[in-house]
Design a protein around this motif. Structure first.
Motif, PDB file in Angstrom:
ATOM      1  N   ARG A  35       0.844  -1.212   0.000  1.00  5.31           N
ATOM      2  CA  ARG A  35       0.000   0.000   0.000  1.00  5.31           C
ATOM      3  C   ARG A  35       0.870   1.250   0.000  1.00  5.31           C
ATOM      4  O   ARG A  35       0.581   2.225  -0.697  1.00  5.31           O
ATOM      5  CB  ARG A  35      -0.927  -0.006   1.216  1.00  5.31           C
ATOM      6  CG  ARG A  35      -2.116  -0.906   1.067  1.00  5.31           C
ATOM      7  CD  ARG A  35      -3.157  -0.659   2.140  1.00  5.31           C
ATOM      8  NE  ARG A  35      -2.643  -0.820   3.496  1.00  5.31           N
ATOM      9  CZ  ARG A  35      -2.622  -1.964   4.165  1.00  5.31           C
ATOM     10  NH1 ARG A  35      -3.076  -3.057   3.602  1.00  5.31           N
ATOM     11  NH2 ARG A  35      -2.154  -2.016   5.395  1.00  5.31           N
ATOM     12  N   PHE A  36       1.942   1.215   0.780  1.00  5.79           N
ATOM     13  CA  PHE A  36       2.880   2.335   0.817  1.00  5.79           C
ATOM     14  C   PHE A  36       3.451   2.589  -0.575  1.00  5.79           C
ATOM     15  O   PHE A  36       3.498   3.718  -1.052  1.00  5.79           O
ATOM     16  CB  PHE A  36       3.994   2.022   1.822  1.00  5.79           C
ATOM     17  CG  PHE A  36       5.119   3.010   1.838  1.00  5.79           C
ATOM     18  CD1 PHE A  36       4.979   4.239   2.456  1.00  5.79           C
ATOM     19  CD2 PHE A  36       6.328   2.706   1.237  1.00  5.79           C
ATOM     20  CE1 PHE A  36       6.017   5.146   2.471  1.00  5.79           C
ATOM     21  CE2 PHE A  36       7.372   3.602   1.243  1.00  5.79           C
ATOM     22  CZ  PHE A  36       7.210   4.830   1.864  1.00  5.79           C
ATOM     23  N   CYS A  37       3.868   1.525  -1.260  1.00  6.01           N
ATOM     24  CA  CYS A  37       4.476   1.670  -2.588  1.00  6.01           C
ATOM     25  C   CYS A  37       3.466   2.129  -3.631  1.00  6.01           C
ATOM     26  O   CYS A  37       3.831   2.819  -4.583  1.00  6.01           O
ATOM     27  CB  CYS A  37       5.141   0.361  -3.006  1.00  6.01           C
ATOM     28  SG  CYS A  37       6.654   0.030  -2.062  1.00  6.01           S
ATOM     29  N   LYS A  38       2.211   1.784  -3.459  1.00  5.62           N
ATOM     30  CA  LYS A  38       1.188   2.283  -4.394  1.00  5.62           C
ATOM     31  C   LYS A  38       1.004   3.783  -4.235  1.00  5.62           C
ATOM     32  O   LYS A  38       0.712   4.484  -5.199  1.00  5.62           O
ATOM     33  CB  LYS A  38      -0.122   1.534  -4.199  1.00  5.62           C
ATOM     34  CG  LYS A  38      -0.052   0.130  -4.758  1.00  5.62           C
ATOM     35  CD  LYS A  38      -1.347  -0.613  -4.583  1.00  5.62           C
ATOM     36  CE  LYS A  38      -1.194  -2.024  -5.158  1.00  5.62           C
ATOM     37  NZ  LYS A  38      -2.388  -2.819  -4.962  1.00  5.62           N
ATOM     38  N   ARG A  39       1.199   4.290  -3.032  1.00  2.48           N
ATOM     39  CA  ARG A  39       1.142   5.747  -2.831  1.00  2.48           C
ATOM     40  C   ARG A  39       2.389   6.412  -3.396  1.00  2.48           C
ATOM     41  O   ARG A  39       2.323   7.519  -3.945  1.00  2.48           O
ATOM     42  CB  ARG A  39       0.976   6.075  -1.347  1.00  2.48           C
ATOM     43  CG  ARG A  39      -0.380   5.716  -0.800  1.00  2.48           C
ATOM     44  CD  ARG A  39      -0.612   6.285   0.592  1.00  2.48           C
ATOM     45  NE  ARG A  39       0.421   5.970   1.550  1.00  2.48           N
ATOM     46  CZ  ARG A  39       0.427   4.913   2.366  1.00  2.48           C
ATOM     47  NH1 ARG A  39      -0.555   4.045   2.309  1.00  2.48           N
ATOM     48  NH2 ARG A  39       1.400   4.730   3.221  1.00  2.48           N
TER      49      ARG A  39
END
Length: 108
Positions: A35-39
């Motif tokens: 999720r962090f990397c998608k942001r």
């Protein structure tokens, strides 16, 4: 005397409870890393638009956490590599770079 020692111990434990916990990337579950990397990939797309619009490279101040460090790597690479020319390429590059730096196995 016992009351004084108990009060001091409780005060110390109270202070320790309010200290920030170490949120290293190793402590994060893979789902949270993804999720962090998608942001983070949104920053890659915006960086491509900034580069193509002629804006100077703007880096984030690094504070020892993963976010600014990873974003700065992505920003530098997008400005250096003219092969990253479309939003999809920037998105894929940002996501892959973040997943690699965060140690996400098979992230996507």
């Amino acid at each position: 005397m016992k009351r004084l020692c108990l009060t001091m111990i409780c005060a110390l434990l109270g202070i320790l409870a309010w200290l920030p916990a170490g949120h290293a990337a190793d402590d994060m579950p893979d789902a949270e890393k993804m999720r962090f990397c998608k942001r983070i990939r949104d920053h890659a797309i915006q960086t491509l638009y900034n580069r193509d619009g002629g804006s100077p490279m703007r880096l984030y101040e690094e504070d020892g956490s993963n976010g600014p460090r990873i974003i700065n790597v992505i920003i530098r690479r997008i400005y250096e590599d003219r092969g990253i020319a479309t939003p999809k390429q920037a998105e894929d590059f940002g996501l892959a770079t973040c997943n690699q730096m965060m140690g996400v196995a098979g992230g996507g």
